[in-house]
Design a protein around this motif. Structure first.
Motif, mmCIF file in Angstrom:
data_model
loop_
_atom_site.group_PDB
_atom_site.id
_atom_site.type_symbol
_atom_site.label_atom_id
_atom_site.label_comp_id
_atom_site.label_asym_id
_atom_site.label_seq_id
_atom_site.Cartn_x
_atom_site.Cartn_y
_atom_site.Cartn_z
ATOM 1 N N GLY A 1 0.827 -1.198 0.000
ATOM 2 C CA GLY A 1 0.000 0.000 0.000
ATOM 3 C C GLY A 1 0.862 1.248 0.000
ATOM 4 N N SER A 2 1.989 1.177 0.719
ATOM 5 C CA SER A 2 2.894 2.319 0.745
ATOM 6 C C SER A 2 4.233 2.012 0.086
ATOM 7 C CB SER A 2 3.130 2.781 2.188
ATOM 8 O OG SER A 2 3.721 1.739 2.942
ATOM 9 N N SER A 3 4.520 0.734 -0.115
ATOM 10 C CA SER A 3 5.756 0.352 -0.795
ATOM 11 C C SER A 3 5.577 -1.017 -1.439
ATOM 12 C CB SER A 3 6.931 0.327 0.192
ATOM 13 O OG SER A 3 6.743 -0.687 1.151
ATOM 14 N N THR A 4 6.533 -1.374 -2.270
ATOM 15 C CA THR A 4 6.520 -2.664 -2.945
ATOM 16 C C THR A 4 7.643 -3.522 -2.378
ATOM 17 O OG1 THR A 4 5.650 -1.659 -4.946
ATOM 18 C CG2 THR A 4 6.699 -3.801 -5.186
ATOM 19 N N VAL A 5 7.324 -4.759 -2.035
ATOM 20 C CA VAL A 5 8.316 -5.691 -1.508
ATOM 21 C C VAL A 5 8.777 -6.558 -2.672
ATOM 22 C CG1 VAL A 5 8.769 -7.481 0.209
ATOM 23 C CG2 VAL A 5 7.089 -5.685 0.702
ATOM 24 N N ARG A 6 9.933 -6.255 -3.225
ATOM 25 C CA ARG A 6 10.386 -6.907 -4.456
ATOM 26 C C ARG A 6 10.938 -8.309 -4.249
ATOM 27 N NH1 ARG A 6 9.991 -3.825 -8.748
ATOM 28 N NH2 ARG A 6 9.727 -1.599 -8.480
ATOM 29 N N GLU A 7 11.243 -8.703 -3.027
ATOM 30 C CA GLU A 7 11.755 -10.057 -2.779
ATOM 31 C C GLU A 7 10.635 -11.093 -2.801
ATOM 32 O OE1 GLU A 7 14.225 -6.984 -0.963
ATOM 33 O OE2 GLU A 7 12.173 -7.554 -0.512
ATOM 34 N N PHE A 8 9.387 -10.634 -2.709
ATOM 35 C CA PHE A 8 8.259 -11.548 -2.627
ATOM 36 C C PHE A 8 7.257 -11.251 -3.727
ATOM 37 C CE2 PHE A 8 9.959 -10.864 1.604
ATOM 38 C CZ PHE A 8 10.363 -12.147 1.901
ATOM 39 N N ARG A 9 6.649 -12.319 -4.196
ATOM 40 C CA ARG A 9 5.679 -12.189 -5.284
ATOM 41 C C ARG A 9 4.455 -13.028 -4.968
ATOM 42 N NH1 ARG A 9 8.162 -10.635 -10.405
ATOM 43 N NH2 ARG A 9 10.319 -10.125 -9.993
ATOM 44 N N ARG A 10 3.390 -12.714 -5.675
ATOM 45 C CA ARG A 10 2.170 -13.504 -5.565
ATOM 46 C C ARG A 10 1.757 -13.971 -6.950
ATOM 47 N NH1 ARG A 10 -2.499 -9.930 -3.268
ATOM 48 N NH2 ARG A 10 -3.842 -11.338 -4.408
ATOM 49 N N ARG A 11 1.401 -15.223 -7.018
ATOM 50 C CA ARG A 11 0.894 -15.800 -8.266
ATOM 51 C C ARG A 11 -0.589 -16.078 -8.037
ATOM 52 N NH1 ARG A 11 1.983 -17.176 -13.715
ATOM 53 N NH2 ARG A 11 0.289 -18.566 -14.271
#
Length: 108
Positions: free
Chosen positions: A56-66
């Motif tokens: 919501g305020s940042s993107t966590v690039r180490e984790f993804r959702r499929r």
């Protein structure tokens, strides 16, 4: 690339699959097949198969959702250059940030 499943990942699948089996054996089988298909898609292209986790305020690039196509769930996974960790199967309405604690011992 080494592939690891969090110890709770199979339990997630069994739990949700059992819920669908109460409705229909065929529905449970479709859910199981879609999970398998999504896992294979992620394995074949870990960085191209999912969306970054957005707080919501940042993107966590180490984790993804499929996201699954036919069911309201997604697979939460993390990847580095040499490691792919499948962490959880999560209902779509759940906040993925609550599940990131499963990765603390795997990606650090």
């Amino acid at each position: 690339m080494r592939v690891v499943f969090h110890p709770e990942f199979p339990n997630d699948q069994r739990k949700f699959e059992a819920n669908y089996a109460e409705i229909s054996v065929g529905l449970a089988e479709r859910f199981r097949n879609e999970i398998a298909w999504a896992i294979e898609a992620v394995k074949s292209s870990p960085t191209g198969s999912g969306h970054f986790v957005n707080t919501g305020s940042s993107t966590v690039r180490e984790f993804r959702r499929r996201n699954l196509q036919d069911f309201p769930f997604f697979i939460l996974y993390g990847c580095t250059e040499d490691l792919l960790v499948f962490g959880a199967i999560i209902p779509a309405r759940t906040d993925p940030l609550n599940w990131l604690t499963r990765f603390r011992t795997r990606l650090t």
